[in-house]
Design a protein around this motif. Structure first.
Motif, mmCIF file in Angstrom:
data_model
loop_
_atom_site.group_PDB
_atom_site.id
_atom_site.type_symbol
_atom_site.label_atom_id
_atom_site.label_comp_id
_atom_site.label_asym_id
_atom_site.label_seq_id
_atom_site.Cartn_x
_atom_site.Cartn_y
_atom_site.Cartn_z
ATOM 1 N N LYS A 187 4.351 1.232 -6.139
ATOM 2 C CA LYS A 187 3.268 1.649 -7.032
ATOM 3 C C LYS A 187 3.832 2.240 -8.316
ATOM 4 O O LYS A 187 3.362 1.938 -9.416
ATOM 5 N N GLN A 188 4.846 3.085 -8.177
ATOM 6 C CA GLN A 188 5.458 3.703 -9.355
ATOM 7 C C GLN A 188 6.139 2.660 -10.226
ATOM 8 O O GLN A 188 5.994 2.686 -11.458
ATOM 9 N N VAL A 245 5.952 1.474 -0.288
ATOM 10 C CA VAL A 245 4.714 1.176 -1.017
ATOM 11 C C VAL A 245 4.522 2.155 -2.170
ATOM 12 O O VAL A 245 4.184 1.745 -3.292
ATOM 13 N N GLU A 246 4.762 3.419 -1.930
ATOM 14 C CA GLU A 246 4.609 4.406 -3.002
ATOM 15 C C GLU A 246 5.619 4.163 -4.129
ATOM 16 O O GLU A 246 5.289 4.308 -5.310
ATOM 17 N N GLN A 266 3.521 0.685 -12.159
ATOM 18 C CA GLN A 266 2.982 1.442 -13.278
ATOM 19 C C GLN A 266 3.993 1.608 -14.410
ATOM 20 O O GLN A 266 3.616 1.640 -15.576
ATOM 21 N N TYR A 317 -0.914 -6.373 -10.640
ATOM 22 C CA TYR A 317 -0.948 -5.627 -9.388
ATOM 23 C C TYR A 317 -2.285 -4.915 -9.246
ATOM 24 O O TYR A 317 -3.019 -4.725 -10.228
ATOM 25 N N GLU A 318 -2.590 -4.525 -8.026
ATOM 26 C CA GLU A 318 -3.746 -3.702 -7.699
ATOM 27 C C GLU A 318 -3.256 -2.602 -6.770
ATOM 28 O O GLU A 318 -2.543 -2.874 -5.803
ATOM 29 N N ILE A 319 -3.635 -1.381 -7.073
ATOM 30 C CA ILE A 319 -3.227 -0.254 -6.253
ATOM 31 C C ILE A 319 -4.419 0.245 -5.454
ATOM 32 O O ILE A 319 -5.498 0.459 -5.990
ATOM 33 N N GLU A 320 -4.206 0.407 -4.160
ATOM 34 C CA GLU A 320 -5.180 0.984 -3.251
ATOM 35 C C GLU A 320 -4.502 2.157 -2.551
ATOM 36 O O GLU A 320 -3.272 2.277 -2.613
ATOM 37 N N ARG A 346 -1.924 0.738 0.082
ATOM 38 C CA ARG A 346 -1.254 -0.541 -0.155
ATOM 39 C C ARG A 346 -1.216 -0.867 -1.642
ATOM 40 O O ARG A 346 -1.896 -0.259 -2.450
ATOM 41 N N ILE A 347 -0.400 -1.875 -1.945
ATOM 42 C CA ILE A 347 -0.344 -2.452 -3.281
ATOM 43 C C ILE A 347 -0.408 -3.972 -3.121
ATOM 44 O O ILE A 347 0.219 -4.526 -2.213
#
Length: 71
Positions: A49-50, A45-46, A53, A16-19, A22-23
Motif C-alpha cells: 500500500k505504501q 500488504v501494508e 501511494q 491500484y485499489e486499497i481496501e 487488501r490491495i
C-alpha cells in the motif's frame, strides 16, 4: 482504480485499489491481482500500500516477495 504514478517509468503496474485488508494491483493489459492479509500477509500488504501511494517499487516488491500469493 487509482493510477499508479510509476515514477521510475518502467513498471507494468498501471493502478491500484486499497481496501482495509487488501490491495488490488492492476497491471498493463488490465489484469488485476488481489493481495490480502490472508494470503500475502499483513506486513507485505501494508508495505505494498505504501509503495503504491509512493508511486515507485511496487512491481519489484511483488516479484521478490509476494509473486504467487495473490487471492
Amino acid at each position: 482504480m487509482i493510477p499508479y504514478a510509476n515514477l521510475r517509468g518502467n513498471s507494468p503496474v498501471i493502478g491500484y485499489e486499497i481496501e482495509p485488508t487488501r490491495i488490488i494491483v492492476w497491471f498493463k493489459g488490465y489484469k488485476a491481482y488481489s493481495y490480502s492479509y490472508n494470503k500475502a500477509g499483513k506486513e507485505n500488504v501494508e508495505h505494498m500500500k505504501q509503495l503504491a501511494q509512493n508511486g515507485a517499487g511496487l512491481s519489484a516488491f511483488i516479484t521478490r516477495n509476494v509473486r504467487l500469493l495473490y487471492d
